[in-house]
Write a protein that holds these residues in place. Structure first.
Motif, PDB file in Angstrom:
ATOM      1  N   PRO A 120       0.818  -1.231   0.000  1.00 22.39           N
ATOM      2  CA  PRO A 120       0.000   0.000   0.000  1.00 22.39           C
ATOM      3  C   PRO A 120       0.845   1.271   0.000  1.00 22.39           C
ATOM      4  CG  PRO A 120      -0.863  -1.579   1.585  1.00 22.39           C
ATOM      5  CD  PRO A 120       0.474  -2.113   1.125  1.00 22.39           C
ATOM      6  N   MET A 121       1.993   1.238   0.693  1.00 21.24           N
ATOM      7  CA  MET A 121       2.870   2.410   0.680  1.00 21.24           C
ATOM      8  C   MET A 121       3.377   2.686  -0.729  1.00 21.24           C
ATOM      9  SD  MET A 121       6.300   3.285   0.340  1.00 21.24           S
ATOM     10  CE  MET A 121       7.232   1.829   0.775  1.00 21.24           C
ATOM     11  N   LEU A 122       3.746   1.641  -1.458  1.00 19.45           N
ATOM     12  CA  LEU A 122       4.262   1.826  -2.819  1.00 19.45           C
ATOM     13  C   LEU A 122       3.204   2.448  -3.724  1.00 19.45           C
ATOM     14  CD1 LEU A 122       6.204  -1.532  -3.329  1.00 19.45           C
ATOM     15  CD2 LEU A 122       7.172   0.730  -2.882  1.00 19.45           C
ATOM     16  N   ARG A 123       1.959   1.991  -3.571  1.00 19.07           N
ATOM     17  CA  ARG A 123       0.882   2.573  -4.396  1.00 19.07           C
ATOM     18  C   ARG A 123       0.694   4.050  -4.078  1.00 19.07           C
ATOM     19  NH1 ARG A 123      -2.021  -2.510  -3.367  1.00 19.07           N
ATOM     20  NH2 ARG A 123      -3.141  -1.458  -1.674  1.00 19.07           N
ATOM     21  N   ALA A 124       0.729   4.390  -2.787  1.00 19.82           N
ATOM     22  CA  ALA A 124       0.550   5.793  -2.408  1.00 19.82           C
ATOM     23  C   ALA A 124       1.754   6.642  -2.816  1.00 19.82           C
ATOM     24  CB  ALA A 124       0.325   5.899  -0.906  1.00 19.82           C
ATOM     25  N   ALA A 125       2.968   6.082  -2.696  1.00 20.93           N
ATOM     26  CA  ALA A 125       4.184   6.840  -2.995  1.00 20.93           C
ATOM     27  C   ALA A 125       4.301   7.169  -4.481  1.00 20.93           C
ATOM     28  CB  ALA A 125       5.416   6.063  -2.529  1.00 20.93           C
ATOM     29  N   ARG A 126       3.697   6.364  -5.334  1.00 17.19           N
ATOM     30  CA  ARG A 126       3.744   6.667  -6.768  1.00 17.19           C
ATOM     31  C   ARG A 126       3.122   8.015  -7.059  1.00 17.19           C
ATOM     32  NH1 ARG A 126       1.318   2.170 -10.495  1.00 17.19           N
ATOM     33  NH2 ARG A 126       2.031   3.709 -12.023  1.00 17.19           N
ATOM     34  N   MET A 127       2.110   8.392  -6.277  1.00 13.32           N
ATOM     35  CA  MET A 127       1.442   9.670  -6.484  1.00 13.32           C
ATOM     36  C   MET A 127       2.066  10.784  -5.664  1.00 13.32           C
ATOM     37  SD  MET A 127      -0.811   8.794  -8.688  1.00 13.32           S
ATOM     38  CE  MET A 127      -1.775  10.308  -8.719  1.00 13.32           C
ATOM     39  N   SER A 128       2.398  10.481  -4.400  1.00 12.52           N
ATOM     40  CA  SER A 128       2.878  11.546  -3.515  1.00 12.52           C
ATOM     41  C   SER A 128       4.368  11.831  -3.657  1.00 12.52           C
ATOM     42  CB  SER A 128       2.564  11.191  -2.056  1.00 12.52           C
ATOM     43  OG  SER A 128       3.221   9.990  -1.679  1.00 12.52           O
ATOM     44  N   HIS A 129       5.171  10.842  -4.070  1.00 18.51           N
ATOM     45  CA  HIS A 129       6.621  11.026  -4.196  1.00 18.51           C
ATOM     46  C   HIS A 129       7.105  10.390  -5.508  1.00 18.51           C
ATOM     47  CE1 HIS A 129       5.823  11.213   0.169  1.00 18.51           C
ATOM     48  NE2 HIS A 129       6.777  12.123   0.181  1.00 18.51           N
ATOM     49  N   PRO A 130       6.703  10.936  -6.649  1.00 16.46           N
ATOM     50  CA  PRO A 130       7.043  10.306  -7.932  1.00 16.46           C
ATOM     51  C   PRO A 130       8.537  10.275  -8.230  1.00 16.46           C
ATOM     52  CG  PRO A 130       6.102  12.498  -8.258  1.00 16.46           C
ATOM     53  CD  PRO A 130       5.923  12.168  -6.817  1.00 16.46           C
ATOM     54  N   GLY A 131       9.315  11.114  -7.542  1.00 15.80           N
ATOM     55  CA  GLY A 131      10.748  11.135  -7.802  1.00 15.80           C
ATOM     56  C   GLY A 131      11.533  10.115  -7.017  1.00 15.80           C
ATOM     57  N   VAL A 132      10.887   9.360  -6.158  1.00 12.31           N
ATOM     58  CA  VAL A 132      11.567   8.369  -5.327  1.00 12.31           C
ATOM     59  C   VAL A 132      11.389   6.982  -5.936  1.00 12.31           C
ATOM     60  CG1 VAL A 132      11.653   7.276  -3.051  1.00 12.31           C
ATOM     61  CG2 VAL A 132      11.257   9.739  -3.240  1.00 12.31           C
ATOM     62  N   THR A 133      12.482   6.272  -6.122  1.00  9.46           N
ATOM     63  CA  THR A 133      12.425   4.886  -6.576  1.00  9.46           C
ATOM     64  C   THR A 133      12.669   3.974  -5.377  1.00  9.46           C
ATOM     65  OG1 THR A 133      14.784   4.892  -7.149  1.00  9.46           O
ATOM     66  CG2 THR A 133      13.219   5.454  -8.891  1.00  9.46           C
ATOM     67  N   VAL A 134      12.033   2.808  -5.403  1.00 13.56           N
ATOM     68  CA  VAL A 134      12.081   1.899  -4.250  1.00 13.56           C
ATOM     69  C   VAL A 134      12.469   0.504  -4.719  1.00 13.56           C
ATOM     70  CG1 VAL A 134      10.830   0.920  -2.293  1.00 13.56           C
ATOM     71  CG2 VAL A 134      10.287   3.237  -3.093  1.00 13.56           C
ATOM     72  N   GLU A 135      13.354  -0.121  -3.982  1.00 12.17           N
ATOM     73  CA  GLU A 135      13.766  -1.506  -4.217  1.00 12.17           C
ATOM     74  C   GLU A 135      13.358  -2.319  -2.992  1.00 12.17           C
ATOM     75  OE1 GLU A 135      18.018  -3.956  -4.550  1.00 12.17           O
ATOM     76  OE2 GLU A 135      17.944  -1.772  -4.793  1.00 12.17           O
TER      77      GLU A 135
END
Length: 321
Positions: A120-135
């Motif tokens: 759920p965090m990844l789904r939300a972060a795509r909108m709120s923090h588009p410049g952050v990539t996550v591994e």
């Protein structure tokens, strides 16, 4: 007041010495350590000799297969690895500050929290923090903690290991994890009326080994219920192998509720949860970071999105009469 660290610096301890010790701890060989930090082997041997002169004692000894650090060398190497981790994080943080709301975050998680918290965090972060990539790395807690201490993860959503390394990590509890029993759709037990715990022991179980947290928890709960150890021909920490075995056999798997809910959802799902609750709950998982270490801004933002909100005291209003 003069500190030990001041003495080491005054005696000439340099970053190059720390890099060499950290590389030696990871490789166990002078040549391999030299290659890792990009110097020749004679230069690496010279750095080690300088360290031993500075601390007035040996930091390594030769073995039949390479190099083994002395207790003093191990202590200094651990600090050296931590300094290197801090410097890498500092470089990432500077790049993030220079680039605005951007950065790369490395997260480790055990399976249940990966589905329940990280996804759920990844789904939300795509909108709120588009410049952050996550591994994201999904593994058992002990492996995640090893990667965290080696600097390959920013933080982990897992459980502390039951070994001395737990003293090197900070832990903030998030939630306990109830466990449910899952089978393939159409399993004989799905049609059995008045299903009882004893009925489960007629079938193979598939779960991690008895040394894993889930394995220990399940076996302890069965003992508390007066039940013997279940038949278990296969022990695996592979979630994919567990699902494949369930689908192709009559095996039973104890899985975190978040996992079971995800894969047994819907009338056409290939898996079903048994309608029997044995009261199994794994100890709480939480946010794990290196002891006393600060997260980069991007990693802190992701961690804050995963953590549950801190409860606040309700506001009490007084009524005038």
């Amino acid at each position: 007041m003069t500190t030990i660290s001041d003495n080491l610096q005054q005696r000439g301890l340099k970053l190059s010495h720390l890099r060499m010790l950290a590389a030696l701890a990871e490789t166990g060989q002078i040549g391999a350590a030299a290659d890792r930090i990009g110097i020749a082997q004679p230069a690496a041997s010279r750095l080690l000799a300088e360290v031993e002169r500075i601390i007035n004692g040996p930091v390594h000894e030769r073995t039949g297969r390479g190099i083994r650090l002395t207790p003093v060398g191990e202590a200094l190497a651990r600090r050296a690895q931590r300094v290197q981790m801090e410097l890498r994080d500092a470089a990432r943080e500077l790049a993030e500050v220079a680039g605005g709301a951007s950065g790369h975050v490395r997260i480790g998680a055990v399976t249940g929290p990966a589905l329940e918290r990280v996804l759920p965090m990844l789904r939300a972060a795509r909108m709120s923090h588009p410049g952050v990539t996550v591994e994201v790395t999904v593994s058992p807690s002990d492996l995640l903690c090893e990667q965290l201490l080696a600097g390959r993860l920013d933080f982990a959503i897992a459980r502390l290991p039951d070994n001395p390394d737990r003293a090197l990590m900070d832990f903030r509890a998030i939630a306990g994890e109830p466990v449910q029993l899952m089978t393939r759709r159409g399993h004989p037990l799905q049609f059995k009326p008045d299903l009882a715990a004893q009925d489960l022991l007629a079938f193979d179980w598939v779960m991690p080994g008895p040394d894993s947290i889930l394995g220990r928890t399940v076996l302890a709960r069965l003992r508390a219920l007066g039940l013997p150890q279940p038949p278990q021909r296969l022990s695996t920490s592979s979630f994919l192998l567990t699902l494949a075995l369930l689908q192709q056999s009559n095996a039973i798997a104890p899985l975190a509720s978040a996992v079971a809910d995800t894969f047994a959802k819907g009338t056409d799902a290939p898996y079903q949860m048994l309608k029997l609750d044995l009261g199994i709950e794994v100890e709480p998982y939480g946010l794990i970071t290196g002891r006393g270490m600060s997260l980069t801004p991007a990693a802190q933002r992701m961690a804050d999105m995963i953590l549950p909100p801190i409860p606040t005291e309700p506001l009490l209003l007084t009524q005038k009469v």
